[in-house]
Design an enzyme around this catalytic site. Structure first.
Site, PDB file in Angstrom:
ATOM      1  N   ASP A  63      29.587  50.227  41.002  1.00 14.10           N
ATOM      2  CA  ASP A  63      30.988  49.855  40.668  1.00 14.10           C
ATOM      3  C   ASP A  63      31.865  50.971  40.751  1.00 14.10           C
ATOM      4  OD1 ASP A  63      31.380  47.285  38.203  1.00 14.10           O
ATOM      5  OD2 ASP A  63      32.670  49.074  37.995  1.00 14.10           O
ATOM      6  N   GLY A  84      35.769  42.692  40.439  1.00 14.20           N
ATOM      7  CA  GLY A  84      36.995  42.161  40.434  1.00 14.20           C
ATOM      8  C   GLY A  84      37.387  41.683  38.835  1.00 14.20           C
ATOM      9  N   GLN A 131      38.694  35.464  34.897  1.00 16.38           N
ATOM     10  CA  GLN A 131      39.890  34.622  34.439  1.00 16.38           C
ATOM     11  C   GLN A 131      40.080  34.853  32.852  1.00 16.38           C
ATOM     12  OE1 GLN A 131      37.743  31.069  35.944  1.00 16.38           O
ATOM     13  NE2 GLN A 131      39.318  30.059  35.454  1.00 16.38           N
ATOM     14  N   ARG A 166      41.453  29.910  38.429  1.00 16.91           N
ATOM     15  CA  ARG A 166      40.765  30.964  39.327  1.00 16.91           C
ATOM     16  C   ARG A 166      41.803  31.267  40.458  1.00 16.91           C
ATOM     17  NH1 ARG A 166      36.846  26.637  38.499  1.00 16.91           N
ATOM     18  NH2 ARG A 166      35.060  27.337  37.334  1.00 16.91           N
ATOM     19  N   PRO A 170      39.108  33.649  43.132  1.00 18.24           N
ATOM     20  CA  PRO A 170      38.482  32.503  43.728  1.00 18.24           C
ATOM     21  C   PRO A 170      37.854  32.715  44.675  1.00 18.24           C
ATOM     22  CG  PRO A 170      40.926  32.921  44.350  1.00 18.24           C
ATOM     23  CD  PRO A 170      40.612  34.152  43.764  1.00 18.24           C
ATOM     24  N   VAL A 171      36.327  31.756  44.634  1.00 14.72           N
ATOM     25  CA  VAL A 171      35.472  32.532  45.515  1.00 14.72           C
ATOM     26  C   VAL A 171      35.497  31.891  46.947  1.00 14.72           C
ATOM     27  CG1 VAL A 171      34.162  30.537  44.718  1.00 14.72           C
ATOM     28  CG2 VAL A 171      32.844  32.620  45.633  1.00 14.72           C
ATOM     29  N   ASP A 172      36.100  30.889  47.350  1.00 14.17           N
ATOM     30  CA  ASP A 172      36.214  30.347  48.368  1.00 14.17           C
ATOM     31  C   ASP A 172      37.304  31.156  49.380  1.00 14.17           C
ATOM     32  OD1 ASP A 172      34.828  27.622  48.109  1.00 14.17           O
ATOM     33  OD2 ASP A 172      36.308  27.489  46.395  1.00 14.17           O
ATOM     34  N   ASP A 176      28.833  24.522  39.916  1.00 12.26           N
ATOM     35  CA  ASP A 176      29.209  23.343  39.533  1.00 12.26           C
ATOM     36  C   ASP A 176      28.237  22.036  39.670  1.00 12.26           C
ATOM     37  OD1 ASP A 176      32.580  24.131  39.671  1.00 12.26           O
ATOM     38  OD2 ASP A 176      31.117  25.056  40.984  1.00 12.26           O
ATOM     39  N   ARG A 188      25.824  22.295  36.882  1.00  3.70           N
ATOM     40  CA  ARG A 188      26.295  21.589  35.811  1.00  3.70           C
ATOM     41  C   ARG A 188      26.288  20.398  35.992  1.00  3.70           C
ATOM     42  NH1 ARG A 188      31.416  26.006  35.648  1.00  3.70           N
ATOM     43  NH2 ARG A 188      30.500  27.572  34.375  1.00  3.70           N
ATOM     44  N   HIS A 234      19.446  14.428  41.828  1.00  2.00           N
ATOM     45  CA  HIS A 234      19.985  15.124  42.752  1.00  2.00           C
ATOM     46  C   HIS A 234      21.364  14.656  42.851  1.00  2.00           C
ATOM     47  CE1 HIS A 234      16.330  16.685  44.167  1.00  2.00           C
ATOM     48  NE2 HIS A 234      15.778  15.493  43.461  1.00  2.00           N
ATOM     49  N   HIS A 253      35.629  25.594  44.536  1.00  7.19           N
ATOM     50  CA  HIS A 253      34.942  25.829  43.295  1.00  7.19           C
ATOM     51  C   HIS A 253      36.312  26.077  42.542  1.00  7.19           C
ATOM     52  CE1 HIS A 253      32.801  27.847  39.972  1.00  7.19           C
ATOM     53  NE2 HIS A 253      33.534  28.877  40.013  1.00  7.19           N
TER      54      HIS A 253
END
Ligand code: NAD
Length: 315
Positions: free
Chosen positions: A37, A81, A84, A90, A123-125, A150, A153, A170, A177
């Site tokens: 870090d 980083g 939010q 995001r 934003p991860v994507d 997600d 969840r 499933h 995301h």
């Protein structure tokens, strides 16, 4: 996998990075954990605190690291980083976090490594794509945690609603995301029975209405958690352990990680989540299937959101 290869480097010693390490330690999956870090004092404190639990868990070495630790790592997980703020989406984080990720990946790039990298920062994507471009590695080795959380969840909420063990549910969330994510009901099943059929047998609720409610709850979960307690970290920490296990144990698990698509699902050049077989080399295979028209349209709309956002940071 040999012990020396089960080395995990985590960049970002904040709430997500440390929740992940805490969960990872209990599993015995990693033989060595290096934490990096920009705030070296925080790293020193976290390493001391976590080390004091070592007598209770399977053997593992945990230490403050630097980027040279990446050279013999099997897994590199980036959680560095900004997070939010309440009410912030995001996507609003994008410019600040993109420059942090470019700086982190610039330092990883200097190391000779064949590790798999998992992007977590939001934003991860978009940031998975930034990392991929910066590193120049094969796409299989740079994945985002995507909609694994997600999807968890969704399984949890469906299992509560249907009163069935979550492990027998499933179902998948695909796409971004974020706000445009897509619950693909066509792929959902309980105990092997497609969800539509299961709901007809059960007749316990107005299925259409409940599916809509559950999808909205899944999408809005992070906003609620951030509103209640400032940030989310346990759920993502456990999701990361699931992805790490698939890689470190070469499980070939189907997980909705974010991967750069090159024509799969008729989408090209964007990182987003689709079902992927995840093993020791990262994404071993993309499960590319045809979705019903409505879900296909929603997935494309999600890809468009990401395309516009990616353009925004490239300008
Ligand atoms: P945090 O503020 O607690 O921790 C972030 C850490 O990054 C801090 O310790 C900071 O010093 C460090 N950092 C900043 N710049 C750095 C750099 N250049 N090099 C190394 N370290 C640096 O935040 P958090 O709650 O841990 O969240 C981290 C990220 O994870 C956020 O972007 C958040 O939105 C994201 N997140 C993603 C998911 C998901 O599902 N993908 C879920 C929850 C949170």
């Amino acid at each position: 996998m040999e012990a020396k290869r089960r080395k995990v480097v985590i960049v970002g010693a904040g709430s997500v990075g440390t929740a992940y390490i805490y969960a990872l330690l209990q599993t015995g999956l990693a033989a060595e954990i290096a934490l990096i870090d920009i705030d070296e004092k925080v790293v020193a404190g976290e390493v001391m605190d976590l080390s004091h639990g070592l007598p209770f868990i399977p053997p593992v070495s945990i230490h403050a690291g630097d980027y040279s630790d990446c050279s013999d790592a099997h897994l590199i997980v980036i959680t560095a980083g900004a997070k939010q703020k309440p009410g912030q989406s995001r996507t609003e984080l994008v410019k600040d976090n993109a420059s942090i990720i470019e700086s982190v990946c610039g330092q990883i790039k200097g190391q000779p490594t064949d590790a798999v990298l998992i992007m977590v920062t939001n934003p991860v994507d978009i940031l998975a794509r930034v990392a991929l471009d910066c590193l120049g590695w094969p796409r299989e080795r740079v994945l985002g945690s995507g909609t694994v959380l997600d999807t968890a969840r969704l399984k949890y909420m469906l299992s509560r609603h249907c009163q069935v063990d979550a492990r027998n549910v499933h179902a998948y969330v695909l796409g971004e995301h974020g706000d445009s994510e897509v619950v693909v009901w066509s792929m959902a099943h309980i105990a092997g029975v497609p969800i539509g059929h299961y709901c007809r047998i059960c007749q316990g609720c107005d299925a259409r209405q409940q599916h809509k409610r559950i999808a909205e709850q899944v999408r809005d979960s992070a906003y609620h958690i951030i509103d209640y307690k400032g940030s989310t970290y346990y759920g993502i920490g456990m999701s990361l352990v699931r992805i790490s296990g698939a890689i470190l144990r070469d499980e070939r698990s189907v997980l909705t990680v974010s991967i750069k698509l090159e024509g799969e699902y008729d989408i090209d050049g964007l990182c987003l989540s689709v079902p992927c077989v995840v093993g020791e080399n990262g994404v071993e295979q993309i499960v590319d299937t045809r979705l019903p028209d409505e879900e296909d349209k929603a997935l494309r709309a999600s890809a468009n959101v990401l395309q516009n956002l990616f353009k925004h940071i490239s300008d």
